[in-house]
Motif scaffolding. Structure first.
Motif: not given
Ligand code: CA
Length: 421
Positions: A304-311, A314-333
């Protein structure tokens, strides 16, 4: 479905009085063990009162849980009314046979076990200090077995105006054997030692006597009460068929149907003599699927646990990919120069943006449109498109100012990134 019953109770080898009580009603197919506690023989009163009230209430048509709640009320009232009985209480572990099921209702550290296919499963969970610590992972079962405070119960009848009752349901098969006992047995003998006695004695009365003898030989430090109930009947063929068809080949030995708190419970008892937990009714089974101490727990957990861990992975990987593959402009302090950030503006979940490149492009030198892009934190879905844009900004300003160089710096220490492996 017929039952064959054996019962034995004994004061043990160190106590002067037996404060255990039991209920044996072969005709009503109802059984219980109650282990009383409290000084000056008040424990005796508590356990005897509990058994009397349960018997009386069941005869009056109450459900098993209702009968136990009534017993709590009466023991509590007695304790309040009699100063010498203040603080008395009792466990109760009870079972009612309802056609092809056994319905258990339980409070305290007496135990209900199921012996099936030559294996012993503890059905009830102890409401004791050491078992709570085991469930929290703070004690091992081996440490709990010899812990000096192993007699402290965390739930009992008669100590409070309200009581929470655990209920369990077992689908029965011929050959099943139920064991109810006070802790005078289970604290003196390990489960494998109990199993060895059950394996050796086909007759339930002989088994009950042998268990009491064995607990006394092991020290007999407490009162010992044992009920052995054998199921004899004709459901064996139905089970063999089900196993042959592959259906439910290994059914859970027992199912916890819930904790029944009478305070919020509706005034209905929808199964004979055992109320379902509030708000569950027919859904109770689905809600509490896990069998306590079911056989092969590791295999089940993996299955029961294995499919849960896989899901989750995958979800964490997708979220991290979204968070880290985005770039944006800004200014310094100082809001002075253009900075290229990696990540989502203001961060996403645990991933904060990091500085990818601090340019020397001054915001003041940009066109109004480009300056707006920077202030509104324009996003890019890839590093290359972000760098192309930044290079264009640099070129557009270099035509009016001195040649621009860019400096790449490491991610800011103040913006830690958390990245799962
Ligand atoms: Ca005891």
């Amino acid at each position: 479905m017929k039952l064959k019953v054996g019962v034995a109770t004994d004061v043990g080898r160190t106590r002067t009085a037996n404060e255990d009580s039991f209920l044996r009603d072969d005709k009503g197919q109802t059984f219980a063990v109650a282990d009383g506690m409290g000084g000056h023989r008040a424990g005796d009163v508590a356990s005897a009162t509990a058994v009397d009230v349960v018997t009386r209430e069941l005869a009056g048509g109450a459900t098993l849980v209702e009968a136990i709640v009534a017993a709590n009320d009466e023991v509590f009232a007695k304790a309040q009314a009699n100063p010498e009985m203040r603080g008395m209480g009792t466990t109760v572990t009870s079972v009612l046979f309802d056609g092809e099921r056994a319905l258990l209702a339980h409070v305290g550290d007496s135990r209900g076990y199921l012996w099936r296919d030559r294996a012993l499963t503890q059905v009830t969970e102890d409401h004791s200090l050491v078992e709570e610590l085991v469930r929290q992972g703070r004690l091992t079962p081996e440490e709990a077995a010899v812990h000096p405070q192993r007699n402290i119960v965390t739930r009992a009848l008669g100590v409070d105006a309200d009581v929470l009752v655990d209920t369990y349901e077992i689908d029965l098969y011929p050959g099943d054997r139920l064991l109810l006992c006070s802790d005078g047995l289970s604290s003196m003998m390990r489960d494998d030692e109990i199993a060895a006695v059950l394996r050796g004695d086909a007759d339930p009365q002989a088994a009950a006597d042998a268990l009491v003898d064995a607990a006394n030989r092991a020290g007999g430090e407490d009162n010992i009460t044992v009920l052995v109930i054998d199921v004899v009947g004709d459901r064996g063929k139905a089970r063999q068929k089900a196993v042959a068809a592959g259906a439910d080949a290994e059914p859970p030995a027992a199912e916890k149907t819930g904790e029944w708190d009478p305070v919020d419970a509706p005034e209905t008892g929808d199964t004979p003599a055992l109320a379902q937990p509030p708000g569950t009714g027919a859904g109770a089974k689905a809600k509490a699927k896990a069998a306590p101490r079911a056989r092969r727990p590791l295999r089940r957990a993996l299955l029961w646990g294995l499919p849960f861990v896989v899901v989750i992975g995958v979800a964490l990987f997708t979220l991290r990919w979204y968070a880290r593959s985005t770039y944006h402009l800004g200014t310094d302090a100082k809001r002075d120069v253009v900075v290229l950030y990696r990540g989502v503006p203001d961060g996403f979940l645990v991933w904060d943006p990091t500085v990818e490149e601090r340019t020397e492009v001054r915001v003041a030198d940009l066109t109004e449109a480009d300056a707006n892009d920077v202030r509104s934190e324009k996003r890019f879905s890839s590093e290359s498109s972000a760098r192309r844009y930044v290079n264009r900004l640099a070129e557009s300003t270099s035509t009016t100012t001195s040649p621009t160089t860019t400096t790449t710096i490491q991610p800011a220490a103040s913006a830690p990134t958390t990245a799962p492996a």
